[in-house]
Design a protein around this motif. Structure first.
Motif, PDB file in Angstrom:
ATOM      1  N   VAL A 161       0.837  -1.208   0.000  1.00 17.50           N
ATOM      2  CA  VAL A 161       0.000   0.000   0.000  1.00 17.50           C
ATOM      3  C   VAL A 161       0.870   1.255   0.000  1.00 17.50           C
ATOM      4  O   VAL A 161       0.586   2.216  -0.725  1.00 17.50           O
ATOM      5  CB  VAL A 161      -0.953  -0.008   1.213  1.00 17.50           C
ATOM      6  N   ASP A 162       1.945   1.260   0.803  1.00 18.21           N
ATOM      7  CA  ASP A 162       2.873   2.397   0.805  1.00 18.21           C
ATOM      8  C   ASP A 162       3.443   2.635  -0.589  1.00 18.21           C
ATOM      9  O   ASP A 162       3.517   3.769  -1.078  1.00 18.21           O
ATOM     10  CB  ASP A 162       4.041   2.143   1.767  1.00 18.21           C
ATOM     11  N   ALA A 163       3.889   1.550  -1.229  1.00 21.71           N
ATOM     12  CA  ALA A 163       4.490   1.673  -2.559  1.00 21.71           C
ATOM     13  C   ALA A 163       3.474   2.159  -3.582  1.00 21.71           C
ATOM     14  O   ALA A 163       3.769   3.039  -4.400  1.00 21.71           O
ATOM     15  CB  ALA A 163       5.075   0.332  -2.986  1.00 21.71           C
ATOM     16  N   GLU A 164       2.281   1.581  -3.538  1.00 25.12           N
ATOM     17  CA  GLU A 164       1.263   1.956  -4.515  1.00 25.12           C
ATOM     18  C   GLU A 164       0.812   3.399  -4.346  1.00 25.12           C
ATOM     19  O   GLU A 164       0.401   4.048  -5.311  1.00 25.12           O
ATOM     20  CB  GLU A 164       0.089   0.995  -4.419  1.00 25.12           C
ATOM     21  N   LEU A 174       6.190  -1.282  -9.042  1.00 25.00           N
ATOM     22  CA  LEU A 174       6.369  -1.962  -7.763  1.00 25.00           C
ATOM     23  C   LEU A 174       7.451  -3.031  -7.874  1.00 25.00           C
ATOM     24  O   LEU A 174       7.363  -3.922  -8.723  1.00 25.00           O
ATOM     25  CB  LEU A 174       5.055  -2.609  -7.333  1.00 25.00           C
ATOM     26  N   LEU A 175       8.446  -2.948  -7.006  1.00 24.06           N
ATOM     27  CA  LEU A 175       9.412  -4.031  -6.849  1.00 24.06           C
ATOM     28  C   LEU A 175       8.938  -4.854  -5.660  1.00 24.06           C
ATOM     29  O   LEU A 175       8.999  -4.398  -4.522  1.00 24.06           O
ATOM     30  CB  LEU A 175      10.822  -3.485  -6.602  1.00 24.06           C
ATOM     31  N   LEU A 176       8.467  -6.046  -5.936  1.00 22.18           N
ATOM     32  CA  LEU A 176       7.904  -6.916  -4.902  1.00 22.18           C
ATOM     33  C   LEU A 176       8.954  -7.901  -4.434  1.00 22.18           C
ATOM     34  O   LEU A 176       9.245  -8.893  -5.116  1.00 22.18           O
ATOM     35  CB  LEU A 176       6.681  -7.657  -5.449  1.00 22.18           C
ATOM     36  N   ASP A 177       9.549  -7.632  -3.281  1.00 21.33           N
ATOM     37  CA  ASP A 177      10.456  -8.575  -2.626  1.00 21.33           C
ATOM     38  C   ASP A 177       9.635  -9.302  -1.567  1.00 21.33           C
ATOM     39  O   ASP A 177       9.277  -8.714  -0.534  1.00 21.33           O
ATOM     40  CB  ASP A 177      11.626  -7.818  -2.001  1.00 21.33           C
ATOM     41  N   VAL A 178       9.320 -10.560  -1.813  1.00 19.33           N
ATOM     42  CA  VAL A 178       8.407 -11.262  -0.903  1.00 19.33           C
ATOM     43  C   VAL A 178       9.048 -11.530   0.449  1.00 19.33           C
ATOM     44  O   VAL A 178       8.328 -11.703   1.450  1.00 19.33           O
ATOM     45  CB  VAL A 178       7.872 -12.566  -1.535  1.00 19.33           C
ATOM     46  N   TYR A 179      10.383 -11.549   0.519  1.00 15.07           N
ATOM     47  CA  TYR A 179      11.038 -11.684   1.825  1.00 15.07           C
ATOM     48  C   TYR A 179      10.704 -10.482   2.699  1.00 15.07           C
ATOM     49  O   TYR A 179      10.246 -10.626   3.845  1.00 15.07           O
ATOM     50  CB  TYR A 179      12.555 -11.819   1.665  1.00 15.07           C
ATOM     51  N   HIS A 180      10.960  -9.267   2.188  1.00 17.14           N
ATOM     52  CA  HIS A 180      10.672  -8.067   2.977  1.00 17.14           C
ATOM     53  C   HIS A 180       9.198  -8.004   3.363  1.00 17.14           C
ATOM     54  O   HIS A 180       8.845  -7.660   4.496  1.00 17.14           O
ATOM     55  CB  HIS A 180      11.038  -6.809   2.181  1.00 17.14           C
ATOM     56  N   GLU A 192      -2.582 -12.298   1.034  1.00 11.91           N
ATOM     57  CA  GLU A 192      -3.673 -11.382   0.718  1.00 11.91           C
ATOM     58  C   GLU A 192      -3.457 -10.610  -0.578  1.00 11.91           C
ATOM     59  O   GLU A 192      -4.414 -10.191  -1.216  1.00 11.91           O
ATOM     60  CB  GLU A 192      -3.870 -10.391   1.869  1.00 11.91           C
ATOM     61  N   ILE A 193      -2.190 -10.422  -0.963  1.00  8.99           N
ATOM     62  CA  ILE A 193      -1.925  -9.568  -2.128  1.00  8.99           C
ATOM     63  C   ILE A 193      -1.405 -10.316  -3.352  1.00  8.99           C
ATOM     64  O   ILE A 193      -1.442  -9.782  -4.467  1.00  8.99           O
ATOM     65  CB  ILE A 193      -0.953  -8.420  -1.779  1.00  8.99           C
ATOM     66  N   VAL A 194      -0.923 -11.540  -3.193  1.00  3.98           N
ATOM     67  CA  VAL A 194      -0.163 -12.169  -4.270  1.00  3.98           C
ATOM     68  C   VAL A 194      -1.012 -12.445  -5.515  1.00  3.98           C
ATOM     69  O   VAL A 194      -0.488 -12.486  -6.633  1.00  3.98           O
ATOM     70  CB  VAL A 194       0.528 -13.449  -3.762  1.00  3.98           C
ATOM     71  N   ASP A 195      -2.298 -12.607  -5.362  1.00  5.33           N
ATOM     72  CA  ASP A 195      -3.141 -12.891  -6.524  1.00  5.33           C
ATOM     73  C   ASP A 195      -3.595 -11.634  -7.261  1.00  5.33           C
ATOM     74  O   ASP A 195      -4.064 -11.720  -8.396  1.00  5.33           O
ATOM     75  CB  ASP A 195      -4.391 -13.685  -6.098  1.00  5.33           C
ATOM     76  N   SER A 196      -3.466 -10.488  -6.612  1.00  6.01           N
ATOM     77  CA  SER A 196      -3.999  -9.260  -7.210  1.00  6.01           C
ATOM     78  C   SER A 196      -2.958  -8.189  -7.486  1.00  6.01           C
ATOM     79  O   SER A 196      -3.211  -7.264  -8.251  1.00  6.01           O
ATOM     80  CB  SER A 196      -5.072  -8.661  -6.286  1.00  6.01           C
ATOM     81  N   VAL A 197      -1.782  -8.292  -6.877  1.00  2.00           N
ATOM     82  CA  VAL A 197      -0.758  -7.271  -7.063  1.00  2.00           C
ATOM     83  C   VAL A 197      -0.211  -7.322  -8.486  1.00  2.00           C
ATOM     84  O   VAL A 197      -0.192  -8.388  -9.122  1.00  2.00           O
ATOM     85  CB  VAL A 197       0.369  -7.457  -6.027  1.00  2.00           C
ATOM     86  N   ARG A 198       0.230  -6.180  -8.988  1.00  8.03           N
ATOM     87  CA  ARG A 198       0.784  -6.094 -10.351  1.00  8.03           C
ATOM     88  C   ARG A 198       2.210  -5.553 -10.289  1.00  8.03           C
ATOM     89  O   ARG A 198       2.439  -4.375 -10.521  1.00  8.03           O
ATOM     90  CB  ARG A 198      -0.100  -5.207 -11.230  1.00  8.03           C
TER      91      ARG A 198
END
Length: 243
Positions: A161-164, A174-180, A192-198
């Motif tokens: 949400v912060d990034a978006e 968006l750079l999605l680092d799933v570890y962070h 909650e976000i992995v199916d909808s995030v772009r």
């Protein structure tokens, strides 16, 4: 690494290898079988000489490696800085360097950190990030990426949400680092976000420990499968600490 190996497309050569020369970092990725690589900013200055950048390009070409993403200069990372945009504009000479590296390697995705100066991004930080994004896009179709980070209470981007929020105002990706993200929100937060995030770009490491897939408890293979099924077609980069 189990089933995760089928999803990986590239490897970050820099994490945990700060004591190595750039050629040694590239060799490590080559030895692990990765012809596609990502780097943190590999120079001691935001405005390296063309000769320094040419040396990096020659190293990539020698090893048959493709540079797929690069961290932009972020100040004194070893001293705790995570970007300089809370204090000042990105130097024009640094944008010139990113342009030069794009022309030589084709890299067009750059992680641009906003600066650690509080939990909320200031209007000036967002505007300066927007300036970087605008210049990269105008010059060569480049993308400035926003990455949610963990481990820093005073960093303004810690969730998707912060990034978006930043991206909605001034553009970028968006750079999605799933570890962070998992460290900050837990497994349920990623679910909650992995199916909808772009995302524009994806990085993976396991948790706890930020090790290779299979060393922790995260369902990385399942998350990557779901990202692909949702339409993500970009890079999936291993960014874990060497064992």
């Amino acid at each position: 690494m189990g089933s995760m190996g089928q999803w990986l497309t590239a490897k970050n050569c820099s994490i945990g290898r700060e004591d190595l020369l750039i050629g040694e970092k590239l060799d490590a990725a080559a030895d692990e079988g990765y012809p596609r690589v990502e780097l943190w900013w590999p120079f001691g200055t935001p405005e390296p000489a063309a000769e320094e950048m040419d040396e990096l390009v020659a190293g990539l070409e020698k090893r048959g490696q493709q540079l797929v993403a690069l961290n932009a200069w972020a100040g004194d990372m070893a001293g705790g800085e995570r970007g300089i945009l809370h204090q000042r504009d990105m130097p024009v000479g640094h944008i010139d360097a990113l342009d030069y590296l794009h022309q030589r390697t084709g890299v067009r995705r750059f992680n641009v950190l906003l600066g650690a100066d509080g939990r909320e991004a200031s209007a000036a930080q967002v505007a300066r990030f927007g300036q970087v994004q605008s210049q990269l896009e105008r010059r060569f179709g480049g993308v400035a990426m926003v990455e949610p980070l963990s481990g820093m209470e005073n960093y303004p981007v810690q969730t998707v949400v912060d990034a978006e929020c930043v991206i909605a105002q001034v553009g970028g990706g968006l750079l999605l680092d799933v570890y962070h993200l998992a460290v900050n929100t837990g497994v349920s937060g990623v679910d909650e976000i992995v199916d909808s995030v772009r995302p524009e770009h994806v990085q993976v490491a396991d948790s706890p420990g930020r090790g290779a897939p299979g060393t922790g408890e995260l369902p990385l293979g399942e998350w990557m499968r779901r990202l692909r099924n949702a339409g993500y077609a970009g890079e999936i980069v291993g960014e874990w600490l060497p064992s």
